[in-house]
Design an enzyme around this catalytic site. Structure first.
Site: not given
Ligand code: PSU
Ligand code: MN
Length: 309
Positions: A27, A89, A109, A141, A143-144, A162
């Site tokens: 990536e 991004k 990702v 929130d 992540s996609a 993390k």
């Protein structure tokens, strides 16, 4: 299958895909938004060399002037690294917009998986995936990356997640979406900077061959979505648990104080944690990426071998 006017694949990567040679996708958000310049560029080039040294062809993916590109050049890596946060991004939702505006994008990702899949690449190695953030019950929130893992059939090798994320909720989300989480030589989910956490992985596997067989079985059944392989950081590069948890807690508090949200939050937290640990977390981050791409190359090689049988 691929409309070459829409995505661009370097001749080397194209040749490897056509001849069943191992390819590892990489990536570019990690380059532009995940590490400071020039360490980011140095790491990205070392990563490509390590993939090659382990018998596979590296395919770093990014959007270059609106073109989703598989196998960008070292010059392009340098360009994305130097421009850093000025590069957009790019996650799944951003790809069509950047194409239309003919802009550059550093792929997350999610976006890297999507483009790798279009190119026919089966294995993708990185540092960390996005997940369910701490406090997501209020902020929503999530992540996609998790939805992409749910839908797109690419194996992803990472060092776990993390604790800027809620590891427990991230595991629950992956379970709901039917994404198998495999621990490479570990029974617990690695926590990125540290080798383990209190959460169990779904399955432990000790060889790249066993992992490749699982990926293939899933493929043959036509089950969509990723196989997630979590690979613990090597212990000599792991961080002290109490130091890293404090840095992450402080970084999360600071983000809340400044009301940082949306796609800015992950790069903000990464940068803060790096500063709070005097760069020690950056060194760990780099080493775990090396460790992951090595495993990625081994899994890709085993997959190609089984594909020949
Ligand atoms: N975690 C890291 N380093 C990174 C990222 C996550 O340790 O560079 C990047 C990856 O590109 C990942 C993205 O896909 O952040 C997730 O961002 P978000 O949480 O906004 O979906
Ligand atoms: Mn988010």
């Amino acid at each position: 299958m691929i409309n070459s006017n829409i995505i661009s694949i370097s001749p080397k990567v194209q040749e490897a895909i056509e001849h069943n040679k191992p390819v590892v996708a990489l990536e570019s958000t990690i380059i532009s938004h995940g590490m400071p310049y020039p360490k980011n560029v140095e790491t990205a080039i070392n990563v490509e060399n390590m993939v090659e040294a382990n018998g596979a062809v590296p395919a770093t993916i990014a959007i270059i002037k609106g073109v989703p590109t598989v196998g960008i050049s070292h010059e392009q890596i340098n360009y994305l690294g130097e421009k850093g946060l000025k590069v957009a991004k790019a996650s799944r939702r951003d790809i069509p917009v950047l194409m239309t505006k003919r802009e550059d994008g550093a792929t997350t990702v999610a976006a890297t998986m999507l483009i790798a899949n279009l190119a026919g690449i089966k294995v993708f190695a990185t540092g960390g995936i996005g997940g369910v953030h701490r406090g997501a019950e209020k902020t929503m929130d999530i992540s996609a990356d998790l939805e992409e893992l749910a839908h797109t059939n690419v194996a992803v090798i990472c060092a776990g997640a993390k604790s800027i994320l809620d590891l427990g909720l991230t595991m629950e989300y992956l379970e709901t979406k039917g994404v198998p989480v495999i621990g490479y030589k570990t029974d617990t989910l690695p926590a990125f900077y540290t080798c383990s956490s209190k959460f169990k992985v779904n399955y432990r596997m000790d060889t790249p061959l066993e992992i490749a067989k699982t990926i293939l079985a899933k493929d043959r059944l036509g089950i969509s979505g990723a196989t997630l392989i979590t690979n613990p950081i090597e212990s000599q590069y792991a961080m002290d648990e109490s130091i890293i948890s404090k840095a992450i807690d402080d970084a999360c508090r600071e983000a809340e104080r400044l009301s940082i949200s949306g796609k800015e939050i992950t790069p903000f937290l990464l940068d803060k944690v790096q500063k709070l640990t005097d760069g020690k977390s950056l060194e760990s981050n780099i080493q775990l990426v090396y460790n992951n791409v090595k495993l990625g190359a081994q899994i890709a090689s085993e997959l190609c071998k089984i594909n020949m049988i």
